[in-house]
Write a protein that holds these residues in place. Structure first.
Motif: not given
Length: 131
Positions: A101-111, A113-121
């Motif tokens: 569960y923790f590792c799946l959460g890390i993967v979700a967080g990476l995705v 964060a990348t989505w949010w960076q693209r939206v802001r850009a």
């Protein structure tokens, strides 16, 4: 001056992996011990660890940004192995699922964060986020 400005991009790329490793070691110390069956209180651990993993993934991608395919190559390759291991007959304790569960959460967080960076850009460039 922010952390990202004080620490070079090279240093962040080479040390960013320490964030999820340190968080996982902390989770191993705090998670309920082995031999416990899943109870209602344990379910809160699953949900909490998943959300904590999301936070760690967001922090990791923010501190040490990389392309997700490059970063998740090992996880993508390890996932089929983990699936096969889950098919093997083992004790009915659920200790191993905390890390999952923790590792799946890390993967979700990476995705996320990348989505949010693209939206802001896209917003700063005057484009709609979908393009």
């Amino acid at each position: 001056m922010s952390v990202l400005e004080r620490v070079s991009a090279e240093t962040r790329r080479s040390t960013g992996w320490l964030i999820p490793v340190a968080a996982n070691l902390l989770v191993d110390d705090l998670a309920p011990g082995s031999g416990e069956l899943v109870a209602r209180t344990t379910q809160f651990w699953y949900g909490g660890l998943g959300l904590a993993g999301v936070l760690v993934g967001v922090l990791w991608q923010w501190f040490s940004p990389r392309e997700l395919a490059e970063r998740l190559l090992l996880a993508g390759g390890a996932f089929p192995v983990v699936c096969v291991l889950f098919l093997l007959p083992v004790d009915e304790t659920h200790e191993d699922r905390y890390a999952l569960y923790f590792c799946l959460g890390i993967v979700a967080g990476l995705v996320l964060a990348t989505w949010w960076q693209r939206v802001r850009a896209a917003k700063s460039a005057g484009q709609s986020p979908g393009t």
